[in-house]
Design an enzyme around this catalytic site. Sequence first.
Site, PDB file in Angstrom:
ATOM      1  N   SER A 356       0.827  -1.199   0.000  1.00  0.00           N
ATOM      2  CA  SER A 356       0.000   0.000   0.000  1.00  0.00           C
ATOM      3  C   SER A 356       0.865   1.254   0.000  1.00  0.00           C
ATOM      4  CB  SER A 356      -0.932   0.002   1.217  1.00  0.00           C
ATOM      5  OG  SER A 356      -1.787   1.119   1.201  1.00  0.00           O
ATOM      6  N   ALA A 357       1.958   1.222   0.755  1.00  0.00           N
ATOM      7  CA  ALA A 357       2.872   2.368   0.792  1.00  0.00           C
ATOM      8  C   ALA A 357       3.507   2.607  -0.574  1.00  0.00           C
ATOM      9  CB  ALA A 357       3.958   2.122   1.841  1.00  0.00           C
ATOM     10  N   TRP A 359       2.346   1.715  -3.438  1.00  0.00           N
ATOM     11  CA  TRP A 359       1.273   2.178  -4.328  1.00  0.00           C
ATOM     12  C   TRP A 359       1.098   3.695  -4.227  1.00  0.00           C
ATOM     13  CZ3 TRP A 359      -4.038   3.547  -2.815  1.00  0.00           C
ATOM     14  CH2 TRP A 359      -4.902   3.705  -3.901  1.00  0.00           C
ATOM     15  N   HIS A 360       1.261   4.250  -3.027  1.00  0.00           N
ATOM     16  CA  HIS A 360       1.099   5.691  -2.856  1.00  0.00           C
ATOM     17  C   HIS A 360       2.292   6.470  -3.415  1.00  0.00           C
ATOM     18  CE1 HIS A 360      -2.135   4.635  -0.031  1.00  0.00           C
ATOM     19  NE2 HIS A 360      -2.537   5.877  -0.160  1.00  0.00           N
ATOM     20  N   GLY A 361       3.468   5.883  -3.385  1.00  0.00           N
ATOM     21  CA  GLY A 361       4.646   6.579  -3.895  1.00  0.00           C
ATOM     22  C   GLY A 361       5.865   6.281  -3.047  1.00  0.00           C
TER      23      GLY A 361
END
Length: 467
Positions: A356-357, A359-361
């Site tokens: 998830s991290a 995925w955010h950048g």
Amino acid sequence: MMERAMEAIAMATGLSVPVLRFLVALLSTMPAGLLWRVVPGGPAGKHLFSAASGVFLSYVSFGFSSNLHFLVTMLIGYASMALYRRRCGLITFFLGFGYLIGCHVYYMSGDAWKEGGMDATGALMVLVLKVISSAINYNDGLRKEEDLHEAQKKNRLFKLPSLIEYIGYCLCCGSHLAGPVYEIKDYLDWTEGKGIYAPSAKGKSPPFFGATLRALVQATFCMGMYFYLVPLFPLSRFMEPEYHKWGVLKKLGYQYMAGFSARWKYYFTWSITEAAMIMAGLGFSGWTDSSPPKPKWDRAKNVDILGVELAKTGAEIPLAWNIQVSTWLRHYVYERIVPKGTKPGFFPLLATQTISAVWHGLYPGYLIFFVQSALMIQGSKSIYRWQQALPPKMEALKQILTFLNFAYTVLVLNYSCVGFLVLSLEETIFCYGSVYYIGTVVPIVLIILGNIIKPARSSRSKARKDQ
């Protein structure tokens, strides 16, 4: 001409041009959803309208180059499905994420968002999840039913969607701009009037005015809260001399208010996307068992505001915040890391939060936040298990532990989200250090104690072992 008009409106409102363009496109998803209902030509016409409206709204929001990025991502997924079905999920997962990470790095999207800017990477994030889920579901169509979880059985694809069906799903009426994420099988059923979308004795078309109005009222309130609170609690204050002089409790209070203020922007955006999906009809998720039956619109819902702000445990946060992405992570990462029939542990949770991290950048603040969130959830589970193991005669102590879990969740969530907001390693470490890393130390201590003090489970605890 459109550029000049946008610049004039931006100057009048005080918004940047990129943000204004995004807002115009976001609000336009609502009339696009309404128009979808009356598009002629059957499913083919609706797929074409879904794709065309998505392309147009992408252009309005981000310009021509955004559609090229979206096209590359969609072609990666479709080509892998068409050419190598047996490994298409894995191929699309890594190539899709790789392309997204490349765009994050090139555009430095986190810095743009932090400064109030806007670029296409946010929409690309949503699109990548859609593309990956489509490929994995098509891959699941080859697997034995006994090897699949319930969600995998429900969402698997046995037939390759046509290109127009696929693009229509990916860009449907601009739903890729800010989500929510949904399954291609639901999109196809909706377009073709199958499954829960088929006409029934309960009503050919579920009434949507009340649900839409509720979402719009919520959006208006959230927008007002954001514009009122953000100037009062700017992120820049974390690095000002005034902040250094405060005591620990005041610093924790400011961290809470900074996170609380920032969340209203997301609440506003997701309320608009909820309204758009309800207007289109895709947000419909079935009927209640009440008499008379009422329509449910859970598929459109991406946030439960009170569920976030008043969460009793850390484990409740993913069920209330960015709900559809949390569901995606559970179905396409967490459940696929944990073998079927085995008990999940901390490391699958940590791996899911790490993805998830990414995925955010690739900003340190994102990685730190999501590692923190894994610690928060696991520490909260320790308190919850102790609470559930108490006998009925110790109800007072159970209530105390319930309150402590709530206070712990509020503390650690808002401490952790500072990293998500400031992004840089230096600022994140400084802000955490200014309160003696309390939001990191406490979860770790609880996790250690939870592995040492293992109470016998009550019957209720066993029934809810995944809480």
